[in-house]
Scaffold this active site. Structure first.
Site, PDB file in Angstrom:
ATOM      1  N   ALA A  69       0.837  -1.201   0.000  1.00 16.26           N
ATOM      2  CA  ALA A  69       0.000   0.000   0.000  1.00 16.26           C
ATOM      3  C   ALA A  69       0.873   1.253   0.000  1.00 16.26           C
ATOM      4  O   ALA A  69       0.490   2.282  -0.569  1.00 16.26           O
ATOM      5  CB  ALA A  69      -0.918   0.007   1.212  1.00 16.26           C
ATOM      6  N   THR A  70       2.051   1.180   0.625  1.00 10.06           N
ATOM      7  CA  THR A  70       2.967   2.320   0.606  1.00 10.06           C
ATOM      8  C   THR A  70       3.345   2.671  -0.824  1.00 10.06           C
ATOM      9  O   THR A  70       3.372   3.855  -1.202  1.00 10.06           O
ATOM     10  CB  THR A  70       4.220   2.009   1.440  1.00 10.06           C
ATOM     11  N   ASN A 146      -5.253   4.432  11.178  1.00  6.92           N
ATOM     12  CA  ASN A 146      -4.600   3.203  11.628  1.00  6.92           C
ATOM     13  C   ASN A 146      -4.279   3.199  13.114  1.00  6.92           C
ATOM     14  O   ASN A 146      -4.114   2.138  13.717  1.00  6.92           O
ATOM     15  CB  ASN A 146      -3.312   2.955  10.829  1.00  6.92           C
ATOM     16  N   GLN A 174      -6.920   0.519   6.135  1.00 11.64           N
ATOM     17  CA  GLN A 174      -7.616   0.020   7.325  1.00 11.64           C
ATOM     18  C   GLN A 174      -9.127  -0.071   7.112  1.00 11.64           C
ATOM     19  O   GLN A 174      -9.847  -0.538   8.003  1.00 11.64           O
ATOM     20  CB  GLN A 174      -7.325   0.944   8.513  1.00 11.64           C
ATOM     21  N   SER A 191      -4.277  -2.766   0.959  1.00  8.93           N
ATOM     22  CA  SER A 191      -3.237  -3.726   1.318  1.00  8.93           C
ATOM     23  C   SER A 191      -3.871  -5.065   1.648  1.00  8.93           C
ATOM     24  O   SER A 191      -4.896  -5.120   2.329  1.00  8.93           O
ATOM     25  CB  SER A 191      -2.443  -3.224   2.528  1.00  8.93           C
ATOM     26  N   HIS A 193      -2.552  -7.583   3.535  1.00  3.89           N
ATOM     27  CA  HIS A 193      -2.292  -8.194   4.842  1.00  3.89           C
ATOM     28  C   HIS A 193      -3.124  -7.572   5.965  1.00  3.89           C
ATOM     29  O   HIS A 193      -3.087  -8.043   7.100  1.00  3.89           O
ATOM     30  CB  HIS A 193      -0.796  -8.180   5.176  1.00  3.89           C
ATOM     31  N   THR A 229       7.422  -8.117 -12.612  1.00  2.00           N
ATOM     32  CA  THR A 229       6.725  -9.393 -12.705  1.00  2.00           C
ATOM     33  C   THR A 229       5.841  -9.608 -11.476  1.00  2.00           C
ATOM     34  O   THR A 229       6.300  -9.507 -10.339  1.00  2.00           O
ATOM     35  CB  THR A 229       7.728 -10.550 -12.804  1.00  2.00           C
ATOM     36  N   CYS A 312       4.697   0.909  11.981  1.00  2.00           N
ATOM     37  CA  CYS A 312       5.723   1.525  11.142  1.00  2.00           C
ATOM     38  C   CYS A 312       6.634   2.437  11.938  1.00  2.00           C
ATOM     39  O   CYS A 312       7.774   2.689  11.535  1.00  2.00           O
ATOM     40  CB  CYS A 312       5.068   2.318  10.010  1.00  2.00           C
TER      41      CYS A 312
END
Length: 366
Positions: A69-70, A146, A174, A191, A193, A229, A312
């Site tokens: 996502a970053t 977040n 989130q 994201s 995860h 890829t 983070c």
């Protein structure tokens, strides 16, 4: 260990593990290759892409996979601003570092406006309207914070941006699978995860015709916009997680609401909730207690995974910029903890954890 840090990451769904497994083993072909095995991998990625698009609930756009996502946020911001005759970006003080650091990078030579929030963590729409003008290229706002879980008025912010001809990017990392993503944003970062999918894969949803310029150059494999890829395993995992998030949306929301009620009713007197209680995703419980040494509390609760804030920024030693933006002092920010729970959290384990948190706080004499 009792895991209560769902804002940092979520446990992999068993269904995700099962669908990824073949693509980690025998199905190793490059999805951009022309032969049968490559086309099979490409087809699996296509299905995954569609599932992520469906999970957003948005129309009129498409998804490109990214490495995180970053990356998606950097791409949205830098790709929109590059060669844009407008040179201004407007964002909010409680945004994730991926937004604020990218905005500050831009601000070395151009105009950046960072808007304050009130004591509940909410941005004032009149303040947004005053800040956005005809020189604004992009407005960036997070759907669900977040650290404190508050939900910003994304649709209204997008309307203000569009009234002045600016684009709007929403960090929905989130929010995806947890709350409805409102119509309005031109770009939405996500994201895997955070919704029980694998790490190292994100996505950027883009309205047709509003795509940012490429950030990564090379073979142009992804939609002709993002080179590199793709991993079929990661894409398939994200797709399965997105499908489950769509199918379980109401069930997961009710489970989280029940856990919220149970947790706050089990807290001792003296705990204060950080951020709005109404405009909030209730799988995020950020609380503080006067005089608490939160770092010591975490050390005393080694069998429970909770946090002091954003993963983070953990270990930086700096008080949370989000809590500071609410008007809290350093001592109040350092007296705060974040409890995050979700789909696989059991009520009994949450209540046991809250009991231990209460006990550890009392042991500090606060």
């Amino acid at each position: 260990m009792i895991y209560l840090d769902y804002q940092a990451t979520t446990p992999l769904a068993p269904e995700v593990v099962a669908t990824m497994q073949p693509w980690i083993g025998d199905k190793f072909a490059n999805p951009h290759s022309p032969y049968t095995a490559g086309r099979e991998a490409a087809a699996a990625i296509s299905v995954a892409r569609e599932r992520v698009e469906v999970a957003t609930g948005l129309d009129g756009g498409h998804v490109a996979f990214t490495g995180s996502a970053t990356e998606a946020i950097n791409w949205a911001i830098r790709g929109t601003l590059e060669d844009n005759p407008r040179r201004k970006i407007v964002t909010i003080a409680t945004e994730h570092a991926a937004v604020l650091d990218t905005a500050n990078w831009w601000g070395r030579h151009h105009d950046v406006t960072i808007l304050p929030v009130d004591s509940n963590g909410m941005v004032d729409l009149d303040t947004v309207a005053e800040a956005v003008d005809d020189q604004t290229a992009l407005v960036a706002a997070m759907l669900v914070n977040n650290e404190i879980g508050v939900i910003q008025p994304i649709a209204a912010i997008a309307r203000i941006a569009h009234e002045h001809g600016a684009l709007m990017v929403c960090d929905a990392v989130q929010g995806l699978g947890r709350v409805a993503i409102p119509e309005g944003p031109d770009m939405v970062a996500m994201s895997a995860h955070k919704i029980h999918g694998p790490k190292a894969i994100g996505a950027l949803w883009m309205k047709h015709g509003k795509e940012p310029r490429p950030l990564i150059h090379g073979g142009g494999q992804e939609e002709g916009l993002r080179s590199g890829t793709l991993s079929p395993a990661l894409c398939v995992g994200f797709g399965t997680a997105a499908r489950l998030a769509t199918e379980r949306f109401a069930q997961d929301a009710q489970h989280v609401a029940d856990l919220w009620s149970a947790a706050i009713n089990h807290l001792d007197d003296g705990w204060i909730i950080n951020g709005s209680e109404e405009d909030r995703y209730k799988g995020n419980l950020n609380i503080r207690r006067e005089g608490l040494d939160s770092a010591r509390l975490l050390a005393d609760l080694r069998g429970i995974a909770i946090s002091l804030g954003s993963a983070c920024a953990s270990g930086s030693g700096r008080p949370s910029h989000v809590l500071r933006a609410l008007g809290l002092g350093d001592a109040e920010a350092r007296a705060s903890i974040r409890i995050g729970y979700g789909r696989y959290t059991e009520r009994d384990e949450l209540l046991e954890s809250v009991s231990q948190i209460n006990q550890a706080a009392r042991a500090q004499g606060v």
